[in-house]
Design a protein around this motif. Structure first.
Motif, PDB file in Angstrom:
ATOM      1  N   PRO A 262     -37.040  17.275   2.266  1.00 16.72           N
ATOM      2  CA  PRO A 262     -37.863  18.063   3.185  1.00 16.72           C
ATOM      3  C   PRO A 262     -37.503  17.735   4.634  1.00 16.72           C
ATOM      4  CG  PRO A 262     -39.121  16.209   2.345  1.00 16.72           C
ATOM      5  CD  PRO A 262     -37.791  16.184   1.630  1.00 16.72           C
ATOM      6  N   GLY A 263     -37.944  18.576   5.531  1.00 19.11           N
ATOM      7  CA  GLY A 263     -37.682  18.335   6.955  1.00 19.11           C
ATOM      8  C   GLY A 263     -37.198  19.583   7.643  1.00 19.11           C
ATOM      9  N   GLU A 264     -37.348  19.595   8.966  1.00 11.48           N
ATOM     10  CA  GLU A 264     -36.926  20.732   9.760  1.00 11.48           C
ATOM     11  C   GLU A 264     -35.463  20.571  10.180  1.00 11.48           C
ATOM     12  OE1 GLU A 264     -38.572  23.559  10.436  1.00 11.48           O
ATOM     13  OE2 GLU A 264     -40.054  22.772   9.035  1.00 11.48           O
ATOM     14  N   PRO A 265     -34.716  21.666  10.222  1.00 11.38           N
ATOM     15  CA  PRO A 265     -33.304  21.569  10.618  1.00 11.38           C
ATOM     16  C   PRO A 265     -33.147  21.324  12.109  1.00 11.38           C
ATOM     17  CG  PRO A 265     -33.916  23.854  10.292  1.00 11.38           C
ATOM     18  CD  PRO A 265     -35.098  23.038   9.853  1.00 11.38           C
ATOM     19  N   ASP A 266     -31.962  20.852  12.508  1.00 15.66           N
ATOM     20  CA  ASP A 266     -31.650  20.683  13.925  1.00 15.66           C
ATOM     21  C   ASP A 266     -31.644  22.043  14.625  1.00 15.66           C
ATOM     22  OD1 ASP A 266     -31.250  18.168  12.991  1.00 15.66           O
ATOM     23  OD2 ASP A 266     -29.265  17.902  13.859  1.00 15.66           O
ATOM     24  N   ARG A 267     -31.976  22.023  15.910  1.00 15.59           N
ATOM     25  CA  ARG A 267     -31.875  23.259  16.680  1.00 15.59           C
ATOM     26  C   ARG A 267     -30.421  23.727  16.740  1.00 15.59           C
ATOM     27  NH1 ARG A 267     -35.141  25.748  20.411  1.00 15.59           N
ATOM     28  NH2 ARG A 267     -34.075  27.056  21.948  1.00 15.59           N
ATOM     29  N   GLU A 268     -29.505  22.781  16.931  1.00 15.86           N
ATOM     30  CA  GLU A 268     -28.073  23.073  16.904  1.00 15.86           C
ATOM     31  C   GLU A 268     -27.336  21.805  16.503  1.00 15.86           C
ATOM     32  OE1 GLU A 268     -25.195  23.584  20.478  1.00 15.86           O
ATOM     33  OE2 GLU A 268     -25.767  25.623  19.932  1.00 15.86           O
ATOM     34  N   LEU A 269     -26.421  21.924  15.560  1.00 19.24           N
ATOM     35  CA  LEU A 269     -25.632  20.773  15.122  1.00 19.24           C
ATOM     36  C   LEU A 269     -24.643  20.382  16.211  1.00 19.24           C
ATOM     37  CD1 LEU A 269     -24.874  21.776  11.427  1.00 19.24           C
ATOM     38  CD2 LEU A 269     -26.644  20.238  12.255  1.00 19.24           C
ATOM     39  N   GLN A 270     -24.691  19.110  16.616  1.00 22.89           N
ATOM     40  CA  GLN A 270     -23.772  18.621  17.633  1.00 22.89           C
ATOM     41  C   GLN A 270     -22.406  18.366  17.012  1.00 22.89           C
ATOM     42  OE1 GLN A 270     -24.662  18.533  20.860  1.00 22.89           O
ATOM     43  NE2 GLN A 270     -26.637  19.355  20.178  1.00 22.89           N
ATOM     44  N   SER A 271     -21.389  18.922  17.625  1.00 24.63           N
ATOM     45  CA  SER A 271     -20.050  18.814  17.044  1.00 24.63           C
ATOM     46  C   SER A 271     -19.571  17.367  16.997  1.00 24.63           C
ATOM     47  CB  SER A 271     -19.059  19.668  17.844  1.00 24.63           C
ATOM     48  OG  SER A 271     -19.067  19.284  19.219  1.00 24.63           O
ATOM     49  N   LYS A 272     -19.969  16.545  17.968  1.00 22.94           N
ATOM     50  CA  LYS A 272     -19.483  15.162  17.992  1.00 22.94           C
ATOM     51  C   LYS A 272     -20.076  14.326  16.857  1.00 22.94           C
ATOM     52  CE  LYS A 272     -22.975  13.572  21.337  1.00 22.94           C
ATOM     53  NZ  LYS A 272     -23.175  12.933  22.652  1.00 22.94           N
ATOM     54  N   GLN A 273     -21.242  14.755  16.318  1.00 23.61           N
ATOM     55  CA  GLN A 273     -21.830  14.009  15.199  1.00 23.61           C
ATOM     56  C   GLN A 273     -21.222  14.400  13.855  1.00 23.61           C
ATOM     57  OE1 GLN A 273     -26.080  14.507  15.357  1.00 23.61           O
ATOM     58  NE2 GLN A 273     -26.296  13.344  17.254  1.00 23.61           N
ATOM     59  N   ARG A 274     -20.566  15.555  13.777  1.00 21.43           N
ATOM     60  CA  ARG A 274     -19.849  15.977  12.575  1.00 21.43           C
ATOM     61  C   ARG A 274     -20.750  15.973  11.345  1.00 21.43           C
ATOM     62  NH1 ARG A 274     -14.461  16.134  13.364  1.00 21.43           N
ATOM     63  NH2 ARG A 274     -14.046  15.901  11.130  1.00 21.43           N
ATOM     64  N   ILE A 275     -21.962  16.512  11.500  1.00 21.79           N
ATOM     65  CA  ILE A 275     -22.920  16.526  10.394  1.00 21.79           C
ATOM     66  C   ILE A 275     -22.406  17.371   9.229  1.00 21.79           C
ATOM     67  CG2 ILE A 275     -25.271  17.140   9.709  1.00 21.79           C
ATOM     68  CD1 ILE A 275     -25.083  14.720  11.537  1.00 21.79           C
ATOM     69  N   TRP A 276     -21.888  18.573   9.527  1.00 22.65           N
ATOM     70  CA  TRP A 276     -21.391  19.436   8.457  1.00 22.65           C
ATOM     71  C   TRP A 276     -20.250  18.764   7.696  1.00 22.65           C
ATOM     72  CZ3 TRP A 276     -22.126  23.249   5.255  1.00 22.65           C
ATOM     73  CH2 TRP A 276     -21.039  23.850   4.639  1.00 22.65           C
ATOM     74  N   GLU A 277     -19.342  18.124   8.409  1.00 22.58           N
ATOM     75  CA  GLU A 277     -18.209  17.480   7.754  1.00 22.58           C
ATOM     76  C   GLU A 277     -18.664  16.339   6.841  1.00 22.58           C
ATOM     77  OE1 GLU A 277     -18.366  18.340  10.824  1.00 22.58           O
ATOM     78  OE2 GLU A 277     -16.684  19.690  11.185  1.00 22.58           O
ATOM     79  N   LEU A 278     -19.760  15.654   7.219  1.00 18.46           N
ATOM     80  CA  LEU A 278     -20.257  14.551   6.407  1.00 18.46           C
ATOM     81  C   LEU A 278     -20.993  15.054   5.160  1.00 18.46           C
ATOM     82  CD1 LEU A 278     -21.596  12.260   9.268  1.00 18.46           C
ATOM     83  CD2 LEU A 278     -19.586  11.845   7.859  1.00 18.46           C
ATOM     84  N   LEU A 279     -21.659  16.199   5.274  1.00 19.88           N
ATOM     85  CA  LEU A 279     -22.456  16.701   4.158  1.00 19.88           C
ATOM     86  C   LEU A 279     -21.653  17.580   3.201  1.00 19.88           C
ATOM     87  CD1 LEU A 279     -25.733  17.686   6.056  1.00 19.88           C
ATOM     88  CD2 LEU A 279     -25.285  15.596   4.791  1.00 19.88           C
ATOM     89  N   GLN A 280     -20.630  18.243   3.686  1.00 25.03           N
ATOM     90  CA  GLN A 280     -19.921  19.254   2.899  1.00 25.03           C
ATOM     91  C   GLN A 280     -19.338  18.716   1.571  1.00 25.03           C
ATOM     92  OE1 GLN A 280     -16.304  19.819   2.596  1.00 25.03           O
ATOM     93  NE2 GLN A 280     -16.644  21.672   1.381  1.00 25.03           N
ATOM     94  N   PRO A 281     -18.809  17.481   1.495  1.00 26.55           N
ATOM     95  CA  PRO A 281     -18.278  17.026   0.197  1.00 26.55           C
ATOM     96  C   PRO A 281     -19.316  16.973  -0.918  1.00 26.55           C
ATOM     97  CG  PRO A 281     -17.440  15.661   1.985  1.00 26.55           C
ATOM     98  CD  PRO A 281     -18.500  16.532   2.587  1.00 26.55           C
ATOM     99  N   ASP A 282     -20.614  16.885  -0.580  1.00 25.77           N
ATOM    100  CA  ASP A 282     -21.662  16.814  -1.600  1.00 25.77           C
ATOM    101  C   ASP A 282     -22.268  18.176  -1.916  1.00 25.77           C
ATOM    102  OD1 ASP A 282     -21.618  13.983  -2.010  1.00 25.77           O
ATOM    103  OD2 ASP A 282     -22.570  13.733  -0.075  1.00 25.77           O
TER     104      ASP A 282
END
Length: 317
Positions: A262-282
């Motif tokens: 649960p939880g609210e999404p980020d307003r905008e994913l920061q490119s320097k944090q690379r959130i999508w790249e970290l989550l995508q393999p799962d």
């Protein structure tokens, strides 16, 4: 020949020859041949058993190596997350300057100077203690805040996933492998999305259909066209790609959520944090064709689960 003699007793051979002088030698040779064949068969069976045993042990070793590789990748991913999201330590504050003790005054000068130095030194000591206490009080929140920042929330709930309807789709004018979609995600105006679909995908079949989009990525220009979202597709290879399909009854703008995250999404994913790249393999499609993150299904509340149209056991990108 020596091996055959060892397998067949000479006394037994002599007895057979005595009983049947004409065919005794042939009977002895026949028994010797059968005994040798039986021995070779036993050796061959033992070799087959050893080979099967080695195959079982080899499969077990491969399984152990695969488990260790997965654990190593997980640890490496965690270290990467911690290195990316842990802020640098604050610069150490300069130590308070300590007053230099004055040398004792001569005995003659003591009478001429008023009796103010003892209270002054006592006041400085109290001031130093007060500054030291204030410094400790300020350091505690800084330490706590650093501890909290070192364990950020890095899971799929930070992604703003929504249902969208593809209003229009066309080939990218400058790249044959890319396509440009106009997608309604429940906002005042549709978003422009640039996607890489497989060469076998029939674009006209996607027009008017529903899809799942990542809406809080930073807008970026791809070959001259600004993309404002990401179309989630399941892919078994570069040529075998198809968009995820939300459940029947979904409408543009519906949130895709995860029961265990649960939880609210980020307003905008920061490119320097690379959130999508970290989550995508799962992010994967299981054997039933259901999209999931670490075993937790993509869900539109009250309407059902998101699925791949035909693919199974593949990645989501």
């Amino acid at each position: 020949m020596d091996n055959m003699d060892n397998l067949f007793s000479p006394s037994l051979a002599a007895a057979l020859i005595k009983l049947d002088p004409e065919d005794g030698e042939q009977i002895v040779e026949y028994f010797k041949t059968q005994a040798l064949l039986t021995r070779e068969k036993a050796l061959l069976q033992a070799s087959v058993r050893d080979q099967k045993k080695l195959l079982v042990e080899n499969a077990k070793l491969k399984k152990d190596i695969e488990q260790l590789r997965v654990q190593l990748q997980d640890k490496q991913r965690r270290r990467t997350v911690k290195a990316l999201l842990t802020p640098p330590p604050p610069a150490p504050s300069p130590a308070p300057t300590m007053p230099v003790n004055q040398p004792p005054s001569p005995a003659g000068a003591t009478a001429a100077v008023p009796t103010n130095p003892p209270p002054s030194s006592s006041h400085e000591r109290r001031d130093r203690q007060s500054r030291r206490r204030r410094g400790e009080r300020k350091a505690r929140p800084t330490s706590d805040s650093l501890t909290l920042r070192a364990e950020p929330r890095v899971d799929v709930s930070r992604l703003d996933l929504r249902v969208g309807r593809i209003l229009n789709i066309r080939r990218h004018p400058l790249a044959e492998a890319l396509s440009v979609q106009e997608v309604d995600v429940g906002e005042n105006a549709p978003r422009t999305v640039v996607s890489k679909l497989g060469g076998k995908t029939q674009l006209e079949e996607l027009q008017g259909g529903l899809a799942v989009l990542l809406c809080n990525v930073k807008a970026c220009k791809l070959r001259g066209v600004v993309s404002q979202a990401r179309l989630l597709c399941c892919s078994a290879s570069d040529d075998s790609t198809e968009p995820l399909v939300p459940p029947t009854g979904s409408t543009p703008g519906d949130r895709v959520t995860f029961l265990n995250y649960p939880g609210e999404p980020d307003r905008e994913l920061q490119s320097k944090q690379r959130i999508w790249e970290l989550l995508q393999p799962d992010l994967q499609v299981d054997s039933r064709g259901v999209a999931n993150y670490k075993g937790c299904s993509f869900e539109v509340k009250g309407k059902g689960l998101c699925r791949a149209p035909s693919l199974t056991n593949c990645i989501i990108r």
